[in-house]
Design a protein around this motif. Sequence first.
Motif, PDB file in Angstrom:
ATOM      1  N   ALA A 170       0.055  -5.488 -10.725  1.00  0.00           N
ATOM      2  CA  ALA A 170      -1.057  -5.221 -11.684  1.00  0.00           C
ATOM      3  C   ALA A 170      -1.397  -3.765 -11.581  1.00  0.00           C
ATOM      4  O   ALA A 170      -1.869  -3.130 -12.519  1.00  0.00           O
ATOM      5  N   ARG A 171      -1.795  -3.481 -10.215  1.00  0.00           N
ATOM      6  CA  ARG A 171      -2.512  -2.074  -9.973  1.00  0.00           C
ATOM      7  C   ARG A 171      -1.338  -0.919 -10.488  1.00  0.00           C
ATOM      8  O   ARG A 171      -1.760   0.089 -10.895  1.00  0.00           O
ATOM      9  N   ALA A 172      -0.137  -1.182 -10.007  1.00  0.00           N
ATOM     10  CA  ALA A 172       0.936  -0.032 -10.161  1.00  0.00           C
ATOM     11  C   ALA A 172       1.187  -0.127 -11.650  1.00  0.00           C
ATOM     12  O   ALA A 172       1.770   1.114 -12.040  1.00  0.00           O
ATOM     13  N   LEU A 210       1.840   1.715  -3.194  1.00  0.00           N
ATOM     14  CA  LEU A 210       1.025   2.252  -4.337  1.00  0.00           C
ATOM     15  C   LEU A 210       0.858   3.736  -4.265  1.00  0.00           C
ATOM     16  O   LEU A 210       0.363   4.266  -5.170  1.00  0.00           O
ATOM     17  N   ALA A 237      -0.748  -8.407  -6.838  1.00  0.00           N
ATOM     18  CA  ALA A 237      -1.778  -7.117  -7.118  1.00  0.00           C
ATOM     19  C   ALA A 237      -1.195  -5.869  -7.408  1.00  0.00           C
ATOM     20  O   ALA A 237      -1.597  -5.058  -8.001  1.00  0.00           O
ATOM     21  N   LEU A 238      -0.061  -5.868  -6.694  1.00  0.00           N
ATOM     22  CA  LEU A 238       0.696  -4.329  -6.540  1.00  0.00           C
ATOM     23  C   LEU A 238       1.195  -4.244  -7.984  1.00  0.00           C
ATOM     24  O   LEU A 238       0.825  -3.119  -8.727  1.00  0.00           O
ATOM     25  N   ASP A 296       0.771  -1.209   0.106  1.00  0.00           N
ATOM     26  CA  ASP A 296       0.081   0.087   0.087  1.00  0.00           C
ATOM     27  C   ASP A 296       0.682   1.201   0.019  1.00  0.00           C
ATOM     28  O   ASP A 296       0.383   2.141  -0.787  1.00  0.00           O
TER      29      ASP A 296
END
Length: 389
Positions: free
Chosen positions: A155-157, A124, A152-153, A121
């Motif tokens: 993919a999201r970042a 991110l 997930a990081l 987090d």
Amino acid sequence: MIVDFIPVCRPLLPAADSIAAYIVQIDGCRHYTNRGPLVGALEQRLAQAMALPDGAVRSASSGTSAIEIAILANAGIARPDRPIALMPSFTFAASAVAVERCGYQPCFVDVDPAHWTLDPDTILHHPLLARAGLILAVGPYGRLPDMRALEALQARAGVPVVVDAAAAFEQVLDHPAQISATVPITISFHATKTFSTGEGGAVLWRNDEGQDRVVQAANFGFLNSREARQAGVNAKLSEYHAAVGLAMLDGFATRRTDYARVSGLYRDLARDRDLGGTLHLPPDISSAYVLLETDTALGMQHAKQALHGQMIETRRWYEAGVHVQTHFAARAANLLPVNPLPVTKDLCQRLLGLPMAPDMTAGAIARTLDVLATAHQSVAQPAAAQARR
Ligand SMILES: *Cc1c(COP(=O)(O)O)cnc(C)c1O
């Protein structure tokens, strides 16, 4: 009185006679490096041990070069618009060395106090994320980070993630589901780690195309020709090192029993002694380490001095963090705002590596813990007496 020196680390690799049969195979086929049959066999046996498909384990000439080729395969070399790598300082210098060799400027981020790793987090929402071309997470002392959170990081970042889990050989062996299809994990086979080829390492990744790029990056960027088609390096494990690894695998069940005996002794003998802190032991961390986390920074200084006075070696494996080491401190100060890293500083002041070896005796362990208990008593009691007055 003369007391025996107890080293902080005393590696024990396969003896010559257990390697010999593999060396004879090398003599027979005259294939010495460039992905010969022994490297193939080692990768295959490691993949089987982790219940992975063939090709999910690719070897490297060191743990550091494994990080480099995983970076080159997942992120490529740094680009001018994204020159930064977000990474922890709470690690061995090799993590930052590898990042820099791939052209990135390390930007050191503090770690989470409970897990000792980057908090996804925080990354991110990091102010420099838009200029980052790489996120290098570290599994310190063999503690694997939460791989699903790092997937997930990534993919999201939209920024490639690589995990340096150099000391986590046992952890990936016991939890192969952590090995990802999207985020590569790198391991070291250095002599100080639990599974060793002398020097060596591996990239673990359930990703066929990704692993093809790993193999290509490890061999000058060549693919089916002698033309460099992507950024590369020479990171190939030789057949001789693979021979050591195969012999090490032959005896690894015994090695794990030996490690369990030593860490079990540490656990049992520490139970009725007040050490002024807590011990970190496997399976939470790698069997290559026993860490004393003292309650206070001063407590660690006392513990260290007392042990050294009794010829017992200790090591702060990550020193004071990478960010204060002269090379990285100077580079970072020129290019980036300097971040305070309070958790890293605190951990580095309170975590002390104690002696560990697969054949460490109960006597040596008791002696180490007795020195710690006595040292703690001598500083704790005057303080308690003063408080009563
Ligand atoms: C051991 C280690 C490395 C380096 O591995 P080598 O095989 O010595 O190159 C990198 N990172 C961490 C965290 C390590 O513990």
